[in-house]
Design an enzyme around this catalytic site. Structure first.
Site, short mmCIF file in Angstrom:
data_model
loop_
_atom_site.label_atom_id
_atom_site.label_comp_id
_atom_site.label_asym_id
_atom_site.label_seq_id
_atom_site.Cartn_x
_atom_site.Cartn_y
_atom_site.Cartn_z
N HIS A 380 37.27 44.68 27.15
CA HIS A 380 36.72 44.91 28.42
C HIS A 380 37.15 43.94 29.42
O HIS A 380 36.72 43.98 30.69
CB HIS A 380 35.19 45.10 28.55
CG HIS A 380 34.91 46.40 28.03
ND1 HIS A 380 34.42 46.72 26.85
CD2 HIS A 380 34.58 47.53 29.12
CE1 HIS A 380 34.09 48.12 26.91
NE2 HIS A 380 34.28 48.60 28.12
N GLY A 381 37.88 42.93 29.02
CA GLY A 381 38.37 41.80 30.22
C GLY A 381 38.05 40.31 30.30
O GLY A 381 38.09 39.48 31.09
#
Length: 498
Positions: A380-381
Protein backbone atom coordinates in the site's frame (compact mmCIF):
# COMPACT_ATOMS: atom_id res chain seq x y z
CA UNK A 1 -24.63 -21.93 13.85
CA UNK A 2 -26.83 -22.30 16.94
CA UNK A 3 -30.14 -20.51 17.24
CA UNK A 4 -29.84 -17.07 18.83
CA UNK A 5 -31.60 -17.02 22.21
CA UNK A 6 -32.86 -13.42 22.06
CA UNK A 7 -36.29 -11.99 22.86
CA UNK A 8 -38.32 -10.42 20.06
CA UNK A 9 -38.56 -7.09 21.91
CA UNK A 10 -34.79 -7.19 22.41
CA UNK A 11 -34.20 -7.64 18.69
CA UNK A 12 -36.52 -4.71 17.95
CA UNK A 13 -34.51 -2.59 20.42
CA UNK A 14 -31.21 -3.45 18.73
CA UNK A 15 -32.43 -2.59 15.24
CA UNK A 16 -34.26 0.49 16.53
CA UNK A 17 -31.11 1.85 18.16
CA UNK A 18 -29.07 1.09 15.03
CA UNK A 19 -31.51 2.84 12.68
CA UNK A 20 -31.98 5.88 14.95
CA UNK A 21 -28.24 6.15 15.52
CA UNK A 22 -27.44 6.14 11.79
CA UNK A 23 -30.28 8.57 11.11
CA UNK A 24 -29.01 10.94 13.79
CA UNK A 25 -25.45 10.68 12.47
CA UNK A 26 -26.58 11.51 8.94
CA UNK A 27 -28.64 14.47 10.17
CA UNK A 28 -25.63 15.77 12.14
CA UNK A 29 -23.41 15.68 9.08
CA UNK A 30 -25.93 17.30 6.75
CA UNK A 31 -26.68 19.98 9.33
CA UNK A 32 -22.97 20.80 9.73
CA UNK A 33 -22.21 21.54 6.07
CA UNK A 34 -22.89 25.31 6.33
CA UNK A 35 -20.56 25.57 9.34
CA UNK A 36 -17.87 23.73 7.39
CA UNK A 37 -18.26 26.09 4.41
CA UNK A 38 -17.80 29.03 6.78
CA UNK A 39 -14.46 27.81 8.20
CA UNK A 40 -13.06 25.79 5.29
CA UNK A 41 -9.69 26.78 3.85
CA UNK A 42 -10.86 25.46 0.49
CA UNK A 43 -13.56 26.96 -1.68
CA UNK A 44 -16.09 24.29 -2.55
CA UNK A 45 -17.21 24.42 -6.20
CA UNK A 46 -20.80 25.06 -7.14
CA UNK A 47 -22.57 21.71 -7.40
CA UNK A 48 -25.46 20.63 -9.54
CA UNK A 49 -27.80 23.60 -9.83
CA UNK A 50 -31.02 21.75 -8.95
CA UNK A 51 -29.49 20.49 -5.68
CA UNK A 52 -28.78 24.06 -4.52
CA UNK A 53 -25.71 23.07 -2.52
CA UNK A 54 -21.95 23.20 -2.96
CA UNK A 55 -20.08 20.02 -3.78
CA UNK A 56 -17.26 18.39 -1.80
CA UNK A 57 -14.76 17.30 -4.45
CA UNK A 58 -11.74 16.95 -2.13
CA UNK A 59 -11.42 13.17 -2.36
CA UNK A 60 -8.45 12.49 -4.65
CA UNK A 61 -9.39 8.86 -5.34
CA UNK A 62 -12.93 9.68 -6.45
CA UNK A 63 -11.67 12.65 -8.48
CA UNK A 64 -9.05 10.43 -10.19
CA UNK A 65 -11.71 7.82 -10.98
CA UNK A 66 -14.03 10.45 -12.45
CA UNK A 67 -11.24 11.87 -14.61
CA UNK A 68 -10.23 8.36 -15.69
CA UNK A 69 -13.76 7.55 -16.89
CA UNK A 70 -13.98 10.90 -18.70
CA UNK A 71 -10.79 10.05 -20.57
CA UNK A 72 -11.22 6.31 -21.09
CA UNK A 73 -14.95 5.70 -21.56
CA UNK A 74 -14.59 5.37 -25.37
CA UNK A 75 -11.90 2.72 -24.77
CA UNK A 76 -14.29 0.68 -22.65
CA UNK A 77 -16.64 0.63 -25.64
CA UNK A 78 -13.68 -0.30 -27.87
CA UNK A 79 -12.77 -3.20 -25.56
CA UNK A 80 -16.41 -4.33 -25.42
CA UNK A 81 -16.74 -4.28 -29.22
CA UNK A 82 -13.52 -6.22 -29.92
CA UNK A 83 -14.27 -8.72 -27.15
CA UNK A 84 -17.78 -9.36 -28.49
CA UNK A 85 -16.49 -9.88 -32.04
CA UNK A 86 -13.86 -12.37 -30.86
CA UNK A 87 -16.34 -14.27 -28.67
CA UNK A 88 -18.66 -14.76 -31.62
CA UNK A 89 -15.99 -15.58 -34.19
CA UNK A 90 -13.14 -17.45 -32.50
CA UNK A 91 -13.02 -17.49 -28.66
CA UNK A 92 -9.52 -19.01 -28.74
CA UNK A 93 -8.22 -15.56 -29.72
CA UNK A 94 -9.61 -13.92 -26.59
CA UNK A 95 -6.29 -13.51 -24.73
CA UNK A 96 -4.61 -12.07 -27.81
CA UNK A 97 -7.55 -9.70 -28.20
CA UNK A 98 -7.15 -8.47 -24.62
CA UNK A 99 -3.46 -7.76 -25.20
CA UNK A 100 -3.96 -5.99 -28.52
CA UNK A 101 -6.78 -3.81 -27.15
CA UNK A 102 -4.79 -2.68 -24.11
CA UNK A 103 -1.61 -2.08 -26.14
CA UNK A 104 -3.58 0.16 -28.50
CA UNK A 105 -5.12 2.02 -25.55
CA UNK A 106 -1.74 2.53 -23.85
CA UNK A 107 -0.07 3.73 -27.05
CA UNK A 108 -2.86 6.27 -27.62
CA UNK A 109 -3.21 7.57 -24.06
CA UNK A 110 0.14 7.29 -22.25
CA UNK A 111 3.67 8.53 -22.70
CA UNK A 112 6.52 6.25 -23.70
CA UNK A 113 8.11 6.23 -20.24
CA UNK A 114 4.82 5.09 -18.67
CA UNK A 115 4.42 2.28 -21.19
CA UNK A 116 8.04 1.23 -20.69
CA UNK A 117 7.63 1.00 -16.90
CA UNK A 118 4.46 -1.08 -17.12
CA UNK A 119 5.83 -3.43 -19.77
CA UNK A 120 9.12 -3.85 -17.91
CA UNK A 121 7.32 -4.93 -14.77
CA UNK A 122 5.02 -7.35 -16.58
CA UNK A 123 7.80 -8.99 -18.63
CA UNK A 124 10.09 -9.27 -15.60
CA UNK A 125 7.47 -11.39 -13.84
CA UNK A 126 7.08 -13.73 -16.80
CA UNK A 127 10.85 -14.26 -17.05
CA UNK A 128 11.23 -14.90 -13.31
CA UNK A 129 8.19 -17.20 -13.31
CA UNK A 130 10.00 -19.51 -15.75
CA UNK A 131 12.43 -20.34 -12.93
CA UNK A 132 9.49 -22.01 -11.14
CA UNK A 133 10.68 -20.60 -7.82
CA UNK A 134 8.42 -18.91 -5.29
CA UNK A 135 11.47 -17.33 -3.64
CA UNK A 136 12.49 -15.58 -6.87
CA UNK A 137 8.92 -14.32 -7.40
CA UNK A 138 8.83 -12.82 -3.89
CA UNK A 139 12.27 -11.26 -4.27
CA UNK A 140 11.18 -9.65 -7.54
CA UNK A 141 8.00 -8.36 -5.85
CA UNK A 142 10.02 -6.88 -3.00
CA UNK A 143 12.35 -5.24 -5.52
CA UNK A 144 9.48 -3.64 -7.44
CA UNK A 145 7.78 -2.40 -4.26
CA UNK A 146 11.04 -0.75 -3.16
CA UNK A 147 11.45 0.77 -6.63
CA UNK A 148 7.92 2.17 -6.41
CA UNK A 149 8.67 3.81 -3.05
CA UNK A 150 11.47 5.78 -4.72
CA UNK A 151 9.36 6.48 -7.81
CA UNK A 152 6.61 8.09 -5.73
CA UNK A 153 9.07 10.66 -4.38
CA UNK A 154 10.68 11.36 -7.76
CA UNK A 155 9.57 14.86 -8.80
CA UNK A 156 11.20 14.63 -12.25
CA UNK A 157 9.21 11.50 -13.09
CA UNK A 158 6.01 13.08 -11.81
CA UNK A 159 6.52 16.25 -13.86
CA UNK A 160 7.41 14.28 -16.98
CA UNK A 161 4.28 12.14 -16.82
CA UNK A 162 1.86 14.74 -15.50
CA UNK A 163 -0.12 14.44 -12.28
CA UNK A 164 -3.00 12.26 -13.47
CA UNK A 165 -0.93 9.91 -15.63
CA UNK A 166 1.59 9.50 -12.81
CA UNK A 167 -1.26 8.49 -10.50
CA UNK A 168 -2.69 6.01 -13.03
CA UNK A 169 0.73 4.46 -13.64
CA UNK A 170 1.47 4.02 -9.93
CA UNK A 171 -1.89 2.35 -9.32
CA UNK A 172 -1.49 0.16 -12.41
CA UNK A 173 1.97 -0.97 -11.29
CA UNK A 174 0.56 -1.96 -7.90
CA UNK A 175 -2.06 -4.16 -9.54
CA UNK A 176 0.52 -5.57 -11.96
CA UNK A 177 2.71 -6.63 -9.02
CA UNK A 178 -0.15 -8.69 -7.63
CA UNK A 179 -1.01 -10.16 -11.02
CA UNK A 180 2.60 -11.08 -11.78
CA UNK A 181 3.01 -12.53 -8.31
CA UNK A 182 -0.17 -14.58 -8.63
CA UNK A 183 0.89 -16.02 -12.00
CA UNK A 184 4.43 -16.86 -10.86
CA UNK A 185 3.41 -18.43 -7.54
CA UNK A 186 0.62 -20.50 -9.04
CA UNK A 187 2.87 -21.71 -11.86
CA UNK A 188 5.53 -22.79 -9.35
CA UNK A 189 2.87 -24.62 -7.34
CA UNK A 190 1.50 -26.41 -10.40
CA UNK A 191 4.98 -27.49 -11.47
CA UNK A 192 5.69 -28.83 -7.98
CA UNK A 193 2.38 -30.76 -7.98
CA UNK A 194 2.97 -31.97 -11.57
CA UNK A 195 -0.46 -30.85 -12.71
CA UNK A 196 -1.49 -31.61 -16.32
CA UNK A 197 -1.79 -29.18 -19.23
CA UNK A 198 0.47 -26.57 -17.63
CA UNK A 199 1.95 -25.27 -20.89
CA UNK A 200 -1.45 -24.30 -22.27
CA UNK A 201 -2.89 -22.88 -19.02
CA UNK A 202 0.24 -20.85 -18.26
CA UNK A 203 1.22 -19.90 -21.80
CA UNK A 204 2.83 -16.56 -22.56
CA UNK A 205 -0.29 -15.42 -24.43
CA UNK A 206 -2.57 -16.24 -21.49
CA UNK A 207 -0.18 -14.48 -19.11
CA UNK A 208 -0.24 -11.33 -21.24
CA UNK A 209 -4.03 -11.50 -21.61
CA UNK A 210 -4.34 -11.77 -17.84
CA UNK A 211 -1.82 -9.00 -17.12
CA UNK A 212 -3.21 -6.60 -19.75
CA UNK A 213 -6.93 -7.14 -19.20
CA UNK A 214 -8.11 -3.55 -19.65
CA UNK A 215 -11.31 -3.32 -17.50
CA UNK A 216 -9.31 -4.37 -14.39
CA UNK A 217 -5.94 -3.00 -15.54
CA UNK A 218 -5.94 0.27 -13.57
CA UNK A 219 -9.13 0.34 -11.52
CA UNK A 220 -9.22 -3.27 -10.33
CA UNK A 221 -10.48 -5.42 -8.77
CA UNK A 222 -7.64 -7.90 -8.47
CA UNK A 223 -8.29 -11.35 -9.95
CA UNK A 224 -5.96 -14.20 -9.08
CA UNK A 225 -4.68 -16.12 -12.09
CA UNK A 226 -6.98 -19.04 -11.18
CA UNK A 227 -9.91 -16.73 -11.93
CA UNK A 228 -8.64 -15.91 -15.41
CA UNK A 229 -10.26 -18.45 -17.73
CA UNK A 230 -10.31 -17.79 -21.48
CA UNK A 231 -13.76 -18.02 -23.00
CA UNK A 232 -13.15 -21.30 -24.82
CA UNK A 233 -13.11 -23.05 -21.44
CA UNK A 234 -16.39 -21.81 -19.95
CA UNK A 235 -19.83 -20.89 -21.21
CA UNK A 236 -19.73 -17.11 -21.67
CA UNK A 237 -23.34 -17.07 -22.80
CA UNK A 238 -24.46 -17.37 -19.17
CA UNK A 239 -23.70 -13.68 -18.66
CA UNK A 240 -25.86 -12.07 -21.34
CA UNK A 241 -25.75 -8.59 -22.79
CA UNK A 242 -28.94 -7.68 -20.87
CA UNK A 243 -27.36 -8.82 -17.61
CA UNK A 244 -24.24 -6.81 -18.45
CA UNK A 245 -26.35 -3.68 -19.00
CA UNK A 246 -28.13 -4.31 -15.70
CA UNK A 247 -24.80 -4.45 -13.84
CA UNK A 248 -23.60 -1.27 -15.55
CA UNK A 249 -26.89 0.42 -14.61
CA UNK A 250 -26.34 -0.55 -10.96
CA UNK A 251 -22.86 0.98 -11.09
CA UNK A 252 -24.32 4.16 -12.59
CA UNK A 253 -27.02 4.26 -9.88
CA UNK A 254 -24.52 4.10 -7.02
CA UNK A 255 -22.34 6.67 -8.77
CA UNK A 256 -25.37 8.98 -8.90
CA UNK A 257 -26.09 8.34 -5.20
CA UNK A 258 -22.50 9.18 -4.26
CA UNK A 259 -22.49 12.30 -6.43
CA UNK A 260 -25.66 13.55 -4.73
CA UNK A 261 -24.35 12.61 -1.28
CA UNK A 262 -21.18 14.69 -1.60
CA UNK A 263 -23.38 17.77 -2.12
CA UNK A 264 -24.77 17.40 1.41
CA UNK A 265 -22.28 15.34 3.43
CA UNK A 266 -18.76 16.81 3.47
CA UNK A 267 -17.08 13.81 5.03
CA UNK A 268 -14.33 13.82 2.39
CA UNK A 269 -13.25 17.29 3.45
CA UNK A 270 -13.51 16.30 7.12
CA UNK A 271 -10.98 13.56 6.39
CA UNK A 272 -8.50 16.33 5.55
CA UNK A 273 -9.26 18.97 8.18
CA UNK A 274 -9.70 18.34 11.92
CA UNK A 275 -11.24 21.81 12.36
CA UNK A 276 -14.10 20.75 10.10
CA UNK A 277 -14.76 17.76 12.38
CA UNK A 278 -14.79 19.99 15.46
CA UNK A 279 -17.82 21.93 14.20
CA UNK A 280 -19.97 18.92 15.12
CA UNK A 281 -21.77 19.61 18.39
CA UNK A 282 -21.69 16.14 19.99
CA UNK A 283 -19.41 13.14 20.37
CA UNK A 284 -21.86 11.13 18.31
CA UNK A 285 -21.30 13.59 15.51
CA UNK A 286 -17.63 12.62 15.62
CA UNK A 287 -18.53 8.94 15.30
CA UNK A 288 -20.70 9.88 12.33
CA UNK A 289 -17.54 11.07 10.57
CA UNK A 290 -15.87 7.69 11.11
CA UNK A 291 -18.93 5.69 10.07
CA UNK A 292 -19.68 7.67 6.92
CA UNK A 293 -16.01 7.78 5.94
CA UNK A 294 -16.30 4.02 5.76
CA UNK A 295 -19.63 4.08 3.92
CA UNK A 296 -18.40 6.58 1.31
CA UNK A 297 -15.26 4.48 0.89
CA UNK A 298 -17.48 1.41 0.39
CA UNK A 299 -19.67 3.16 -2.20
CA UNK A 300 -16.58 4.30 -4.07
CA UNK A 301 -15.37 0.72 -4.43
CA UNK A 302 -18.83 -0.60 -5.28
CA UNK A 303 -18.64 1.74 -8.27
CA UNK A 304 -14.99 1.18 -9.21
CA UNK A 305 -14.91 -2.59 -8.71
CA UNK A 306 -18.45 -3.01 -10.01
CA UNK A 307 -17.39 -1.65 -13.40
CA UNK A 308 -14.49 -4.09 -13.76
CA UNK A 309 -16.56 -7.01 -12.45
CA UNK A 310 -19.35 -6.37 -14.98
CA UNK A 311 -16.92 -6.41 -17.92
CA UNK A 312 -15.03 -9.44 -16.60
CA UNK A 313 -18.21 -11.46 -16.20
CA UNK A 314 -19.35 -10.51 -19.69
CA UNK A 315 -15.97 -11.60 -21.05
CA UNK A 316 -16.36 -15.03 -19.48
CA UNK A 317 -13.90 -14.53 -16.62
CA UNK A 318 -14.55 -15.25 -12.94
CA UNK A 319 -13.97 -12.01 -11.02
CA UNK A 320 -14.38 -11.77 -7.25
CA UNK A 321 -17.64 -10.55 -5.78
CA UNK A 322 -18.37 -6.89 -5.11
CA UNK A 323 -17.54 -5.51 -1.64
CA UNK A 324 -20.01 -6.31 1.14
CA UNK A 325 -21.59 -3.31 2.89
CA UNK A 326 -19.53 -2.41 5.95
CA UNK A 327 -22.76 -1.65 7.80
CA UNK A 328 -23.36 -5.42 8.02
CA UNK A 329 -19.84 -6.52 8.99
CA UNK A 330 -18.95 -6.85 12.67
CA UNK A 331 -16.01 -9.27 12.54
CA UNK A 332 -12.92 -7.71 11.03
CA UNK A 333 -11.83 -11.06 9.66
CA UNK A 334 -15.02 -10.82 7.57
CA UNK A 335 -14.12 -7.27 6.53
CA UNK A 336 -10.95 -8.65 4.97
CA UNK A 337 -12.78 -11.58 3.40
CA UNK A 338 -15.69 -9.72 1.87
CA UNK A 339 -14.64 -6.13 1.18
CA UNK A 340 -11.88 -6.95 -1.30
CA UNK A 341 -12.31 -10.65 -1.99
CA UNK A 342 -9.60 -10.83 -4.66
CA UNK A 343 -6.93 -9.26 -2.42
CA UNK A 344 -7.97 -11.50 0.48
CA UNK A 345 -7.62 -14.63 -1.67
CA UNK A 346 -4.12 -13.55 -2.66
CA UNK A 347 -3.04 -12.81 0.92
CA UNK A 348 -4.54 -15.99 2.34
CA UNK A 349 -3.41 -18.37 -0.42
CA UNK A 350 0.08 -17.09 -1.17
CA UNK A 351 1.21 -15.77 2.23
CA UNK A 352 -0.80 -16.94 5.23
CA UNK A 353 -1.55 -20.52 4.08
CA UNK A 354 2.03 -20.94 2.87
CA UNK A 355 3.38 -20.12 6.34
CA UNK A 356 0.94 -22.07 8.51
CA UNK A 357 -1.86 -24.62 8.40
CA UNK A 358 -5.05 -25.21 10.35
CA UNK A 359 -3.15 -27.44 12.78
CA UNK A 360 -0.23 -25.03 13.32
CA UNK A 361 0.52 -23.58 16.75
CA UNK A 362 -1.06 -20.31 17.85
CA UNK A 363 2.34 -18.58 17.74
CA UNK A 364 2.95 -19.70 14.15
CA UNK A 365 -0.48 -18.43 13.11
CA UNK A 366 0.20 -15.06 14.75
CA UNK A 367 3.57 -14.77 12.99
CA UNK A 368 1.92 -15.72 9.68
CA UNK A 369 -0.69 -13.02 10.20
CA UNK A 370 2.10 -10.53 10.98
CA UNK A 371 3.89 -11.49 7.74
CA UNK A 372 0.64 -11.01 5.81
CA UNK A 373 0.10 -7.51 7.17
CA UNK A 374 3.75 -6.65 6.55
CA UNK A 375 3.10 -7.28 2.87
CA UNK A 376 -0.11 -5.25 3.05
CA UNK A 377 1.88 -2.35 4.52
CA UNK A 378 4.58 -2.46 1.83
CA UNK A 379 2.16 -2.96 -1.05
CA UNK A 380 0.00 0.00 0.00
CA UNK A 381 2.96 2.35 -0.10
CA UNK A 382 5.14 2.39 3.01
CA UNK A 383 3.32 5.30 4.68
CA UNK A 384 3.00 5.82 8.46
CA UNK A 385 -0.80 5.98 8.36
CA UNK A 386 -0.80 2.65 6.49
CA UNK A 387 1.51 1.22 9.16
CA UNK A 388 -0.84 2.28 11.98
CA UNK A 389 -3.84 0.93 10.07
CA UNK A 390 -2.07 -2.39 9.40
CA UNK A 391 -0.89 -2.67 13.01
CA UNK A 392 -4.36 -2.00 14.46
CA UNK A 393 -5.93 -4.49 12.03
CA UNK A 394 -3.32 -7.10 13.00
CA UNK A 395 -3.91 -6.60 16.73
CA UNK A 396 -7.70 -6.66 16.39
CA UNK A 397 -7.67 -9.78 14.21
CA UNK A 398 -5.47 -11.60 16.75
CA UNK A 399 -7.78 -10.52 19.59
CA UNK A 400 -10.79 -11.62 17.56
CA UNK A 401 -9.21 -15.05 17.00
CA UNK A 402 -8.40 -15.36 20.72
CA UNK A 403 -11.98 -14.41 21.63
CA UNK A 404 -13.44 -16.88 19.13
CA UNK A 405 -11.24 -19.69 20.47
CA UNK A 406 -12.16 -18.81 24.06
CA UNK A 407 -15.92 -18.52 23.55
CA UNK A 408 -16.09 -21.81 21.62
CA UNK A 409 -14.18 -23.77 24.29
CA UNK A 410 -15.98 -26.21 26.60
CA UNK A 411 -14.25 -24.73 29.66
CA UNK A 412 -15.49 -21.20 28.96
CA UNK A 413 -19.07 -22.27 28.37
CA UNK A 414 -19.03 -24.45 31.50
CA UNK A 415 -17.80 -21.51 33.61
CA UNK A 416 -20.42 -19.20 32.13
CA UNK A 417 -23.24 -21.65 32.89
CA UNK A 418 -22.20 -23.11 36.23
CA UNK A 419 -20.20 -20.32 37.88
CA UNK A 420 -21.89 -17.26 36.40
CA UNK A 421 -25.39 -18.76 36.08
CA UNK A 422 -25.88 -17.59 32.49
CA UNK A 423 -28.14 -19.33 30.02
CA UNK A 424 -27.64 -19.52 26.25
CA UNK A 425 -29.05 -16.02 25.76
CA UNK A 426 -26.89 -14.56 28.52
CA UNK A 427 -23.73 -16.12 27.11
CA UNK A 428 -24.56 -14.82 23.63
CA UNK A 429 -25.07 -11.29 25.00
CA UNK A 430 -21.82 -11.36 26.96
CA UNK A 431 -19.93 -12.66 23.89
CA UNK A 432 -21.45 -9.86 21.81
CA UNK A 433 -20.30 -7.31 24.39
CA UNK A 434 -16.72 -8.64 24.26
CA UNK A 435 -16.81 -8.73 20.45
CA UNK A 436 -18.08 -5.14 20.27
CA UNK A 437 -15.10 -3.96 22.36
CA UNK A 438 -12.73 -5.41 19.77
CA UNK A 439 -14.80 -3.96 16.94
CA UNK A 440 -14.47 -0.36 18.20
CA UNK A 441 -10.67 0.01 17.62
CA UNK A 442 -10.91 -2.10 14.46
CA UNK A 443 -13.51 0.28 13.02
CA UNK A 444 -11.51 3.37 13.98
CA UNK A 445 -8.43 1.88 12.32
CA UNK A 446 -10.10 2.57 8.97
CA UNK A 447 -10.06 6.28 9.79
CA UNK A 448 -6.26 6.13 9.66
CA UNK A 449 -6.34 4.46 6.24
CA UNK A 450 -8.93 6.80 4.76
CA UNK A 451 -7.93 10.12 6.32
CA UNK A 452 -4.37 9.82 7.66
CA UNK A 453 -2.65 10.11 11.03
CA UNK A 454 -3.98 13.44 12.33
CA UNK A 455 -7.68 12.73 11.89
CA UNK A 456 -7.25 9.11 12.94
CA UNK A 457 -5.48 10.13 16.17
CA UNK A 458 -8.14 12.77 16.89
CA UNK A 459 -11.12 10.43 16.44
CA UNK A 460 -9.68 7.54 18.44
CA UNK A 461 -8.58 9.96 21.18
CA UNK A 462 -12.12 11.32 21.46
CA UNK A 463 -13.52 7.79 21.58
CA UNK A 464 -11.34 6.52 24.41
CA UNK A 465 -10.48 9.69 26.31
CA UNK A 466 -13.65 11.70 25.80
CA UNK A 467 -15.17 10.79 29.17
CA UNK A 468 -16.65 7.66 30.75
CA UNK A 469 -20.26 8.46 29.78
CA UNK A 470 -19.20 9.01 26.20
CA UNK A 471 -17.55 5.58 26.09
CA UNK A 472 -20.53 3.86 27.75
CA UNK A 473 -22.92 5.25 25.12
CA UNK A 474 -20.50 4.37 22.33
CA UNK A 475 -20.21 0.82 23.69
CA UNK A 476 -24.00 0.47 23.92
CA UNK A 477 -24.55 1.63 20.34
CA UNK A 478 -21.73 -0.60 19.09
CA UNK A 479 -23.20 -3.51 21.04
CA UNK A 480 -26.58 -2.98 19.34
CA UNK A 481 -24.86 -2.81 15.95
CA UNK A 482 -22.95 -6.01 16.75
CA UNK A 483 -26.14 -7.85 17.72
CA UNK A 484 -27.91 -6.66 14.55
CA UNK A 485 -25.06 -8.07 12.47
CA UNK A 486 -25.17 -11.35 14.42
CA UNK A 487 -28.89 -11.67 13.69
CA UNK A 488 -28.46 -10.86 9.98
CA UNK A 489 -25.54 -13.30 9.71
CA UNK A 490 -27.55 -16.02 11.49
CA UNK A 491 -30.56 -15.53 9.17
CA UNK A 492 -28.29 -15.55 6.12
CA UNK A 493 -26.70 -18.78 7.31
CA UNK A 494 -30.11 -20.37 7.90
CA UNK A 495 -31.31 -19.31 4.43
CA UNK A 496 -28.24 -20.84 2.80
CA UNK A 497 -28.83 -24.10 4.66
CA UNK A 498 -32.38 -24.29 3.31
Amino acid sequence: MEKLKLHKSEIILYFGVYVVYIGYQLWSLINSRHKILAIAQYEFPQGWTFLNSRKDDTNDEFYAFTEYIKQYWPWYIFHFTISTIIRRSNPRWQSIGFVVVTCIILSCTMKLISIALICSLVISYYLVAQKHSKVYVWLLSLLWMVVMIFMKSNKILRENMGYMEFHYVMVTLCWCILRGCSYGLQLAKCIANREPDIERKYSFVNFLGYSFYFPCFTLGPFMGYHRYTPSDEIACEKFTFKLFLWHIARVAFWWLVLEIAIHYVYVHYMALDIEAIKVLDTKFGLYAVGYFMGQFFFMHYIIVYGLGIAFAQYDGLRPPRKPRCIGLVHHYSDMWKYFDEGLYEFLFTHIYAELCSKNSSALRKILSTAATFSFVFLWHGHYWYVFVWSLLNFICLVLEKVLKTLTSSLWYNKVMRENCGLGEGGIQRFNAFLGSQIFIPAAFSNCYFISGLDVGHFLIHEAYLGGWWNYVTLSFCTYCFYQCCEIVQHNRHESNRK
